[in-house]
Design a protein around this motif. Structure first.
Motif, short mmCIF file in Angstrom:
data_model
loop_
_atom_site.label_atom_id
_atom_site.label_comp_id
_atom_site.label_asym_id
_atom_site.label_seq_id
_atom_site.Cartn_x
_atom_site.Cartn_y
_atom_site.Cartn_z
N ALA A 33 0.85 -1.19 0.00
CA ALA A 33 0.00 0.00 0.00
C ALA A 33 0.89 1.23 0.00
N ALA A 34 0.57 2.19 -0.87
CA ALA A 34 1.30 3.44 -0.95
C ALA A 34 0.32 4.60 -0.88
N LEU A 35 0.58 5.53 0.02
CA LEU A 35 -0.18 6.77 0.08
C LEU A 35 0.67 7.82 -0.62
N VAL A 36 0.13 8.36 -1.72
CA VAL A 36 0.93 9.16 -2.63
C VAL A 36 0.27 10.52 -2.86
N ARG A 37 1.08 11.55 -2.85
CA ARG A 37 0.59 12.89 -3.23
C ARG A 37 0.98 13.13 -4.68
N LEU A 38 -0.03 13.38 -5.53
CA LEU A 38 0.19 13.51 -6.96
C LEU A 38 -0.27 14.88 -7.45
N ILE A 86 -7.22 1.54 4.65
CA ILE A 86 -7.56 2.25 5.88
C ILE A 86 -6.31 2.44 6.75
N ALA A 87 -5.53 1.37 6.88
CA ALA A 87 -4.36 1.42 7.77
C ALA A 87 -3.30 2.40 7.28
N ILE A 88 -3.08 2.48 5.97
CA ILE A 88 -2.00 3.32 5.45
C ILE A 88 -2.30 4.80 5.67
N GLN A 89 -3.56 5.14 5.92
CA GLN A 89 -3.92 6.54 6.12
C GLN A 89 -3.79 7.00 7.57
N GLN A 90 -3.56 6.08 8.50
CA GLN A 90 -3.52 6.46 9.90
C GLN A 90 -2.43 7.49 10.14
N GLY A 91 -2.82 8.62 10.75
CA GLY A 91 -1.87 9.70 11.02
C GLY A 91 -1.67 10.64 9.85
N HIS A 92 -2.44 10.44 8.77
CA HIS A 92 -2.31 11.26 7.57
C HIS A 92 -3.69 11.76 7.14
N PRO A 93 -3.75 12.79 6.30
CA PRO A 93 -5.05 13.22 5.77
C PRO A 93 -5.72 12.09 4.98
N THR A 94 -7.03 12.16 4.88
CA THR A 94 -7.80 11.13 4.17
C THR A 94 -7.56 11.23 2.66
#
Length: 414
Positions: free
Chosen positions: A17-22, A79-87
């Motif tokens: 899982a990667a939470l990425v700002r694009l 869900i887990a990768i977003q913990q502590g980060h914006p939705t």
């Protein structure tokens, strides 16, 4: 835009899982990895998936239950990768490949019949969207296949816009369960009289799949992978065996081409063991020889199918941690520098998850995500099916995120 990319590869190790700002689109695409983690499957679910890939039979009810179970694990990872980060605003989920068949051409009497490829990924996007309350794009491969393509590799478009270099010809070599390459000619290279495709790409053959099967077999199940390639490094590759295996039909087929565990399977591994029986190899020698097959098949494909050898090779995927495999790739490519994508600013562990975040982002902008010169598709097409959710459902993620356990993973945060 914050986007989540999700994928489980052919090794079936778990969900990356990667939470990425694009931002931007293609030529001005900017990618920032905010967080990345790997969430292992529960052992029983992983066993079910591996069994299905190995031709295990399922009733339709069992098939639907497996699809839902995989989707739930993907949703939990999102869900887990977003913990502590914006939705996040969007999810791009590749899912879990359980079957892949490349397109084929057959001749019947005087007629040539082209059969479209077939690729099935479980972990349905609509269930992920419903569970997370986040619009989800999934089922990326079918549009390319419908256009006559292989449906793979799909990460080459990310490679093109993020890893291309002005003056260096690069190969980006992913080593997951299966290996695949993207060849990126220098952007400012002088035009030659003979034009070649701007980019090439294909599946090179086995990556970690045969190595993991060997480790599990040779350790009687005590180990699942060869950490850092240390076990293989203690052995000696049997070069005659490697050369014999490199004659296999897949390695001779010119690109575009793709493959999977349907070919490089448990049966294939057992055939390798039978071939090795007359050489009296130790377990370490067998593992070293299979490692050499992965390394040599990568190098051989470059020599066979590239218009010229690259100036640099960038490795990514789980195989980038196998130090012995990396050494053997370097030895087979001689003086060509072999690095990882980490060395040029793109996380090697989560590059494929990042790629599916980008493909989802492009899908929402109606930007084609395939490269026909890589997949063999007749045209560039948008990839992925969009699963929208009611805005009110977005609250479900926060309401339920603390009520469901997820399996702890290896985490990277920038």
């Amino acid at each position: 835009m914050l986007v989540i990319g999700l994928i489980s590869g052919t090794s079936v190790d778990g969900i990356d899982a990667a939470l990425v700002r694009l931002s931007g689109t293609t030529t001005d695409l900017r990618v920032e990895l905010v967080a990345g983690a790997t969430y292992p499957y529960p052992p029983e679910l992983r066993s079910r998936i591996v069994s299905v890939i190995a031709d295990g039979s399922l009733s339709m009810a069992e098939f639907a239950a497996l699809d839902d179970a995989i989707a739930e694990q993907f949703a939990q990872a999102a869900i887990a990768i977003q913990q502590g980060h914006p939705t996040a605003e969007l999810i791009g989920s590749h899912g879990q490949t359980v079957y892949h068949r490349p397109p084929a051409t057959s001749r019947y009497a005087d007629n040539v019949v082209e059969t479209l490829g077939y690729s099935l990924q479980l972990g349905r996007g609509e269930a992920i969207a419903h569970r997370t309350g986040i619009t989800t794009v999934s089922n990326f491969r079918v549009a390319d296949i419908a256009a006559g393509g292989q449906g793979a590799p799909l990460v080459s478009a990310l490679d093109k816009w993020v890893l291309g270099h002005d003056t260096l010809d690069r190969c980006v070599q992913n080593i997951g369960g299966i290996g695949n390459v993207t060849y990126l000619p220098a952007r400012n290279a002088p035009q030659s009289a003979v034009q070649t495709p701007s980019i090439l790409g294909w599946d090179t053959g086995p990556g970690n799949t045969l190595l993991d099967l060997a480790v599990q077999h040779l350790s009687n199940g005590a180990q699942t992978y060869d950490q850092d390639g240390a076990w293989a490094a203690s052995g000696i590759p049997c070069q005659p065996l490697v050369q014999q295996w490199l004659q296999q039909d897949f390695f001779q087929i010119p690109p575009p081409k793709s493959t999977g565990r349907e070919l490089f399977s448990l049966d294939y591994f057992h055939q390798c063991l039978r071939d090795a029986a007359s050489y009296n190899l130790s377990p370490a020698d067998i593992l070293a020889t299979l490692t050499e097959l992965t390394a040599a098949s990568i190098a051989q494909s470059y020599y066979q199918f590239l218009p010229k050898l690259p100036d640099q090779v960038l490795i990514c995927g789980g195989g980038s941690h196998n130090l012995y495999l990396k050494q053997r790739i370097q030895a087979n490519l001689e003086l060509i520098p072999v690095c990882t994508t980490d060395d040029v600013g793109l996380n090697a562990d989560f590059k494929e998850a990042i790629a599916f975040a980008v493909l989802a982002y492009w899908r929402m902008q109606d930007i084609p995500g395939n490269l026909p010169e890589v997949t063999g598709a007749k045209k560039a097409v948008t990839l992925g099916e969009i699963h929208l959710v009611q805005q009110s459902l977005r609250g479900n993620m926060n309401c339920h995120s603390g009520q469901h356990e997820h399996h702890p993973g290896q985490t990277y945060e920038d």
